[in-house]
Design an enzyme around this catalytic site. Structure first.
Site, mmCIF file in Angstrom:
data_model
loop_
_atom_site.group_PDB
_atom_site.id
_atom_site.type_symbol
_atom_site.label_atom_id
_atom_site.label_comp_id
_atom_site.label_asym_id
_atom_site.label_seq_id
_atom_site.Cartn_x
_atom_site.Cartn_y
_atom_site.Cartn_z
ATOM 1 N N GLY A 155 0.814 -1.214 0.000
ATOM 2 C CA GLY A 155 0.000 0.000 0.000
ATOM 3 C C GLY A 155 0.848 1.265 0.000
ATOM 4 N N ASP A 156 0.183 2.406 -0.203
ATOM 5 C CA ASP A 156 0.833 3.716 -0.188
ATOM 6 C C ASP A 156 1.910 3.864 -1.252
ATOM 7 O OD1 ASP A 156 -0.775 4.327 1.998
ATOM 8 O OD2 ASP A 156 0.728 3.592 3.428
ATOM 9 N N LYS A 164 -0.802 5.256 -5.560
ATOM 10 C CA LYS A 164 -1.937 4.933 -6.455
ATOM 11 C C LYS A 164 -2.771 6.182 -6.752
ATOM 12 C CE LYS A 164 -3.299 1.906 -3.452
ATOM 13 N NZ LYS A 164 -2.124 1.860 -2.550
ATOM 14 N N ALA A 179 -8.167 3.187 3.118
ATOM 15 C CA ALA A 179 -7.258 3.735 2.113
ATOM 16 C C ALA A 179 -6.990 5.210 2.388
ATOM 17 C CB ALA A 179 -7.879 3.581 0.728
ATOM 18 N N GLY A 180 -5.827 5.664 1.946
ATOM 19 C CA GLY A 180 -5.504 7.088 2.017
ATOM 20 C C GLY A 180 -4.740 7.438 0.765
ATOM 21 N N HIS A 181 -5.409 8.078 -0.169
ATOM 22 C CA HIS A 181 -4.799 8.369 -1.467
ATOM 23 C C HIS A 181 -4.566 9.877 -1.585
ATOM 24 C CE1 HIS A 181 -6.627 4.374 -3.126
ATOM 25 N NE2 HIS A 181 -5.782 4.201 -2.137
ATOM 26 N N ARG A 215 -23.159 -13.216 5.601
ATOM 27 C CA ARG A 215 -24.534 -12.973 5.117
ATOM 28 C C ARG A 215 -25.427 -12.291 6.161
ATOM 29 N NH1 ARG A 215 -24.502 -19.059 3.068
ATOM 30 N NH2 ARG A 215 -23.446 -19.123 5.059
ATOM 31 N N GLN A 256 -4.998 -0.367 -1.009
ATOM 32 C CA GLN A 256 -3.996 -1.245 -0.392
ATOM 33 C C GLN A 256 -3.031 -1.789 -1.457
ATOM 34 O OE1 GLN A 256 -7.599 -2.069 0.754
ATOM 35 N NE2 GLN A 256 -7.145 -0.239 1.900
ATOM 36 N N LYS A 309 4.062 6.365 11.457
ATOM 37 C CA LYS A 309 5.322 6.352 10.726
ATOM 38 C C LYS A 309 5.376 5.058 9.900
ATOM 39 C CE LYS A 309 10.106 7.223 11.782
ATOM 40 N NZ LYS A 309 11.176 6.886 12.661
ATOM 41 N N ARG A 310 5.733 5.173 8.635
ATOM 42 C CA ARG A 310 5.846 3.955 7.814
ATOM 43 C C ARG A 310 7.248 3.358 7.962
ATOM 44 N NH1 ARG A 310 3.400 7.162 2.699
ATOM 45 N NH2 ARG A 310 1.203 7.062 3.230
ATOM 46 N N THR A 363 8.077 11.219 -10.449
ATOM 47 C CA THR A 363 9.287 11.856 -9.921
ATOM 48 C C THR A 363 9.023 12.923 -8.859
ATOM 49 O OG1 THR A 363 9.261 13.461 -11.730
ATOM 50 C CG2 THR A 363 10.537 11.440 -12.095
HETATM 51 P P1 GDP Z 1 -1.554 5.591 -2.169
HETATM 52 O O1 GDP Z 1 -2.219 5.115 -0.938
HETATM 53 O O2 GDP Z 1 -0.988 4.467 -2.967
HETATM 54 O O3 GDP Z 1 -2.401 6.499 -2.991
HETATM 55 O O4 GDP Z 1 -0.305 6.460 -1.685
HETATM 56 P P2 GDP Z 1 -0.304 7.575 -0.509
HETATM 57 O O5 GDP Z 1 -0.946 8.795 -1.034
HETATM 58 O O6 GDP Z 1 -0.807 6.994 0.751
HETATM 59 O O7 GDP Z 1 1.256 7.770 -0.295
HETATM 60 C C1 GDP Z 1 2.091 8.172 -1.338
HETATM 61 C C2 GDP Z 1 2.774 9.493 -0.919
HETATM 62 O O8 GDP Z 1 3.834 9.746 -1.797
HETATM 63 C C3 GDP Z 1 1.846 10.679 -1.034
HETATM 64 O O9 GDP Z 1 2.183 11.605 -0.055
HETATM 65 C C4 GDP Z 1 2.148 11.221 -2.426
HETATM 66 O O10 GDP Z 1 1.899 12.624 -2.527
HETATM 67 C C5 GDP Z 1 3.617 10.949 -2.533
HETATM 68 N N1 GDP Z 1 4.114 10.665 -3.881
HETATM 69 C C6 GDP Z 1 3.493 10.034 -4.913
HETATM 70 N N2 GDP Z 1 4.335 9.905 -5.960
HETATM 71 C C7 GDP Z 1 5.502 10.467 -5.591
HETATM 72 C C8 GDP Z 1 6.780 10.634 -6.227
HETATM 73 O O11 GDP Z 1 7.006 10.212 -7.346
HETATM 74 N N3 GDP Z 1 7.754 11.267 -5.499
HETATM 75 C C9 GDP Z 1 7.547 11.723 -4.239
HETATM 76 N N4 GDP Z 1 8.559 12.306 -3.617
HETATM 77 N N5 GDP Z 1 6.361 11.575 -3.610
HETATM 78 C C10 GDP Z 1 5.364 10.955 -4.268
HETATM 79 P P1 IMO Z 2 -3.797 2.596 0.634
HETATM 80 O O1 IMO Z 2 -4.961 2.385 -0.283
HETATM 81 C C1 IMO Z 2 -1.147 0.937 3.655
HETATM 82 C C2 IMO Z 2 -2.870 -1.960 6.426
HETATM 83 C C3 IMO Z 2 -2.975 -1.564 7.880
HETATM 84 C C4 IMO Z 2 -2.812 -2.915 8.542
HETATM 85 C C5 IMO Z 2 -3.560 -3.845 7.599
HETATM 86 C C6 IMO Z 2 -4.997 -4.148 8.002
HETATM 87 O O2 IMO Z 2 -3.649 3.979 1.123
HETATM 88 O O3 IMO Z 2 -2.557 2.030 0.035
HETATM 89 P P2 IMO Z 2 -7.271 -2.762 7.898
HETATM 90 O O4 IMO Z 2 -7.657 -1.470 8.547
HETATM 91 O O5 IMO Z 2 -7.381 -2.754 6.415
HETATM 92 O O6 IMO Z 2 -7.954 -3.946 8.509
HETATM 93 O O7 IMO Z 2 -5.696 -2.940 8.273
HETATM 94 O O8 IMO Z 2 -3.565 -3.195 6.331
HETATM 95 N N1 IMO Z 2 -3.512 -1.026 5.464
HETATM 96 C C7 IMO Z 2 -2.831 -0.206 4.664
HETATM 97 N N2 IMO Z 2 -1.520 0.050 4.576
HETATM 98 N N3 IMO Z 2 -2.001 1.531 2.799
HETATM 99 C C8 IMO Z 2 -3.319 1.267 2.852
HETATM 100 O O9 IMO Z 2 -4.200 1.746 1.949
HETATM 101 C C9 IMO Z 2 -3.800 0.398 3.843
HETATM 102 N N4 IMO Z 2 -5.019 -0.061 4.188
HETATM 103 C C10 IMO Z 2 -4.835 -0.940 5.170
HETATM 104 O O10 IMO Z 2 -1.961 -0.667 8.237
HETATM 105 O O11 IMO Z 2 -1.461 -3.296 8.528
HETATM 106 MG MG MG Z 3 -2.209 5.439 1.110
#
Ligand code: GDP
Ligand code: IMO
Ligand code: MG
Length: 429
Positions: A12-13, A16, A39-41, A143, A223, A303-304, A413
């Site tokens: 995840g993260d 996306k 999720a956190g996008h 169900r 994720q 913190k990741r 980038t």
């Molecule tokens: P997602 O959950 O997959 O949508 O990703 P998140 O948004 O949780 O985490 C990705 C983080 O990296 C966010 O803060 C984005 O703004 C940042 N990000 C995405 N692409 C890039 C990149 O190419 N370079 C840098 N430095 N940051 C990026």
């Molecule tokens: P995005 O879409 C990163 C992780 C949690 C935990 C496990 C189970 O932003 O990439 P849950 O609440 O789903 O039952 O937690 O999954 N987790 C993520 N880690 N990015 C995410 O979403 C996540 N969604 C859940 O930290 O380890």
């Molecule tokens: Mg995220």
């Protein structure tokens, strides 16, 4: 003409949200198909930062967006997010957002149970987002769920609510919690029903009609494959399938409707929450990656954990996730490292492995085998063409492609929308 599914190829993260927002310019519709507001996008557009948890990332561009049946929906989280985005100038109406009428609901007692279980698990906790995701999926499969369409029939919930509350009251009693207050729950549901129902539709019809008219559909995963309930690092996973197959089951479009599968991978690795992580760096290098990459959770602020790129894991994700091409993100975070490393295999009890073993104890025990490459001192940050990349960064990308046996289609980038290099257009495939 292909539709495109975007899925995370790590834990995840991976970025996306940024990539979906970028691709949404070429799409007619963006659809979420699993997960929920765990999720956190993050989208960065000029000075503006948008953080989306439940809403599809196309919404910021105004691309019509759909929350598919595979998503577990917290009605109050939906309302809060619609209001938050509204305050940022993103107007959301039934014209731009559709919610599948078959989405199961996340209710307040799901969130309670998620937290109670985590608190009771001590060191063995999963580190969930405490949003009630797991308990809500359990009720779906059991169900017992209340779904979006039930909101139009709240006075007839009787036996359905009996079954659901009986199940949860027993669990709650085990934690010393009082039974569910049915009247209070019904009152809360009556309060929110109109809001959710204003977006509700048989989304499968809308999507199939769009498909038959040749519209381009962009499926947005949440994720990542390593958090998949079947293919991930079980039990340290989320409670849904995060692989591309879910783009079909989680929306009501047949598998042939999902064309190009774009896997998103960071140029290194991160993980938030507990569980095995072979290339994790608990040293200065890991701290440096975290600081340069601003690696703090979008949803929980945690913190990741950070480490080198693990080619074994991403190769496995590409295989089980059906990934056609990779979007490699955050390459700029590696700028200035004298040396970069890639994990090419594992050592386990004297043997070498080219895959991630299934058992949690083995997963925790494997030691990464690294290949080191010289880093680059020049900046890749903000590069918008291949020609702007330092030679050594290109070598790093090419080596990753070889090791994961999958081509790079996009390179990111910086967080900013336009700092993206297109190598191969997923929609043109
Ligand atoms: P997602 O959950 O997959 O949508 O990703 P998140 O948004 O949780 O985490 C990705 C983080 O990296 C966010 O803060 C984005 O703004 C940042 N990000 C995405 N692409 C890039 C990149 O190419 N370079 C840098 N430095 N940051 C990026
Ligand atoms: P995005 O879409 C990163 C992780 C949690 C935990 C496990 C189970 O932003 O990439 P849950 O609440 O789903 O039952 O937690 O999954 N987790 C993520 N880690 N990015 C995410 O979403 C996540 N969604 C859940 O930290 O380890
Ligand atoms: Mg995220």
């Amino acid at each position: 003409m292909a539709n495109v599914a975007v899925i995370g190829a790590q834990w995840g993260d991976e970025g996306k949200g940024k990539i979906v927002d970028w691709l949404a310019e070429r799409a007619d519709m963006v659809v979420r198909f699993q997960g929920g507001h765990n999720a956190g996008h993050t989208l960065v557009v000029g000075e503006n930062v948008y953080k989306l948890s439940l809403l599809p990332s196309g919404i910021v561009r105004g691309t019509p967006s759909v929350i598919g049946n595979g998503v577990v929906l917290d009605p109050w989280a939906l309302k809060a997010e619609v209001e938050k985005l509204g305050a940022q100038g993103v107007a959301i109406s039934p014209e731009t957002l559709v919610v599948a009428d078959t989405c199961p609901l996340i209710l307040p007692f799901h969130r309670d149970l998620d937290g109670l279980r985590e608190d009771a698990s001590g060191a063995g906790k999963i580190g969930t987002t405490r949003r009630g995701i797991g308990p809500a999926y359990e009720d779906k499969v059991g169900r017992r769920a209340i779904r979006v369409c039930d909101l139009a029939h709240l006075d007839d919930l009787g036996p359905q609510l009996d079954r659901l509350t009986a199940h949860h009251d027993a669990l709650r009693a085990g934690f010393g919690e009082p039974p569910i207050d049915r009247e209070a729950l019904l009152a809360e549901l009556r309060d929110i029903a109109g809001f959710v129902l204003s977006f509700a539709q048989p989304a499968w019809r809308l999507l199939n009609e769009a498909r038959s008219r040749g519209r381009r559909i962009l499926f947005e995963g949440a994720q990542g494959v390593l958090l998949d309930i079947d293919h991930g690092t079980y039990p340290f996973v989320t409670s849904s399938n995060t692989v591309s197959g879910t783009a079909s089951a989680g929306t009501g479009i047949g598998p042939s409707g999902v064309g190009f599968v774009l896997g998103i991978a960071k140029a290194y690795t991160t993980r938030v929450g507990s569980g095995p992580f072979p290339t994790e760096l608990e040293d200065e290098t890991g701290t440096r990656l975290g600081e340069r990459g601003h690696e703090f959770g979008t949803v929980t602020g945690r913190k990741r954990r950070c480490g080198w790129f693990d080619a074994v894991l991403v190769r496995q994700s590409a295989a089980v996730g059906g990934i056609t091409g990779i979007a490699l993100t955050k390459i700029d975070v590696l700028d200035g490292f004298e040396e970069v490393k890639i994990c090419t295999g594992y050592r386990l009890r004297g043997e070498t492995l080219d895959y991630f073993p299934a058992h949690a104890a083995d997963q925790a025990l494997v030691e990464p085998v690294y290949e080191a490459m010289p880093g680059w001192s020049e900046s890749t940050a903000g590069a918008r063409s291949w020609a702007e990349l330092p030679a050594q960064a290109i070598k790093y990308v090419r080596r990753i492609e070889e090791l994961i046996r999958c081509p790079v289609a996009l390179l990111s980038t910086s967080p900013e929308r336009e700092d993206t290099i297109l190598v191969r257009d997923p929609f043109a495939d």
